[in-house]
Scaffold this motif. Sequence first.
Motif, PDB file in Angstrom:
ATOM      1  N   HIS A  85       0.839  -1.199   0.000  1.00 34.59           N
ATOM      2  CA  HIS A  85       0.000   0.000   0.000  1.00 34.59           C
ATOM      3  C   HIS A  85       0.876   1.251   0.000  1.00 34.59           C
ATOM      4  O   HIS A  85       1.917   1.301   0.665  1.00 34.59           O
ATOM      5  N   LYS A  86       0.454   2.261  -0.749  1.00 35.31           N
ATOM      6  CA  LYS A  86       1.269   3.460  -0.907  1.00 35.31           C
ATOM      7  C   LYS A  86       1.284   4.343   0.340  1.00 35.31           C
ATOM      8  O   LYS A  86       2.222   5.133   0.527  1.00 35.31           O
ATOM      9  N   GLN A  87       0.284   4.226   1.193  1.00 40.24           N
ATOM     10  CA  GLN A  87       0.212   5.119   2.353  1.00 40.24           C
ATOM     11  C   GLN A  87       0.110   4.379   3.690  1.00 40.24           C
ATOM     12  O   GLN A  87       0.467   4.935   4.729  1.00 40.24           O
ATOM     13  N   ASP A 121      -3.823   2.236  -5.508  1.00 41.90           N
ATOM     14  CA  ASP A 121      -3.412   2.385  -4.107  1.00 41.90           C
ATOM     15  C   ASP A 121      -2.185   1.543  -3.745  1.00 41.90           C
ATOM     16  O   ASP A 121      -1.681   1.655  -2.621  1.00 41.90           O
ATOM     17  N   TYR A 123       1.728  -0.377  -4.730  1.00 42.68           N
ATOM     18  CA  TYR A 123       2.943  -0.561  -5.526  1.00 42.68           C
ATOM     19  C   TYR A 123       3.065  -2.041  -5.880  1.00 42.68           C
ATOM     20  O   TYR A 123       2.701  -2.915  -5.096  1.00 42.68           O
TER      21      TYR A 123
END
Length: 408
Positions: A85-87, A121, A123
């Motif tokens: 997840h990117k965040q 959302d 990578y």
Amino acid sequence: MKNSTYFCFGILIGTAAPMAFASPVNAVIGLNNSQVVQNSTQLSFQPNLGTLLPLQENFSPITHLQNNLDSQWFDQIGQKVRVEHKQRDLNYTGTLTSIEQDNRTFLILIDERPTTLPLDDFYLIPLEKMSTTATPKTDLMVSYQTNQLSWTPQLSLIFEGNNVSVSQQALIHNRSNVAVTIKDSLLHYASNTPTRLFKAERNSLAMSADQQSIDYQDNEISYSLGNKDLMMAPYSNALIPLPSSTSKVEKQTHTASLYTHENSSGKMELSFYNNIRFTFQKDGLPGEYRTFQKRGNLLIPSNTVFLKTVRADYPMNVVANKSQDITGSLTLINASSQKLPATQTWQATIENLSNQDQDYSIEQNTNGIIDALEGNEATKITANSLTLDGKIKAHSKKTITYTIEQKN
């Protein structure tokens, strides 16, 4: 009356963060979809199924026609991958099963359990080495249709004193997930779906930026964007100016219309509307125009009108809003019979509430054929309709009496 000048600048609505733009694309941008010309090795938009057209007769098989930004995901379908997840501190490992570009999701098989996740959302981290014998990409110019690029006309009529400004803009939509640069392209206005091939006239117009104007040809309308680059972020809109003009108001008339029959009785109130007549100075776009009354820097919304013809030197009557200056009524004074044929005597009462003289026009539609008409200002316009046209002084009241002989 003070003249006003309107300025319109192209604006880009989207993210301001730095981004990588692909090579410029050429397109005929339509209201619902666009016809794009681009190199097949790097497509900025997702082609509509069955619309890809190679611009060469003999060509090698074309592969990797999906959106270039997602190519790494497509290459890993069927392979073991890790997604992070990117965040959030969230990651999964499993077999990438499929990609759903329309929904922007991917399906990953985690411990034999299929899981759907949002594509944008996460990578992607490949875990298996890909084969080194990659299929060569065909370097070929192609044309295709896409729903990810389109435009919407923004049309307005702005009334200020004795002037009416015909304001036209185009809102261009980039619904793809890539940053694009549009160059040497056309806006295409047509009610039907554009043809797949560039027309020679459109192509030559797009490549010439000597004169940008609304162009009527082949019973269609187009507008050249010139050779300046228009850079658009992913999922963004760009507002650009189209040729606009200002005309003088030639006449302003308060108009009312009603239907009467032989059984009409009592007083019928008249609803007057502000009818403005002017002549277009330039060719423009037909369609739905929002109307505004300008007061200083403020625009007061009025009626929305549909204009079928917007051509230079074409006269136009537009109903802007309901009149607050003139009131009136129409009363049947006498009738020889309640059935046709009959002779009817009508009385129109008009009152001007403003501090200036006003023009008025009352149209009466009857259910019978008008055989004879007597009365000042009363004029027969069709077999079963008449009009009362005249002028009324400021703060005054006026009564008009006329007689109609009707038959079946």
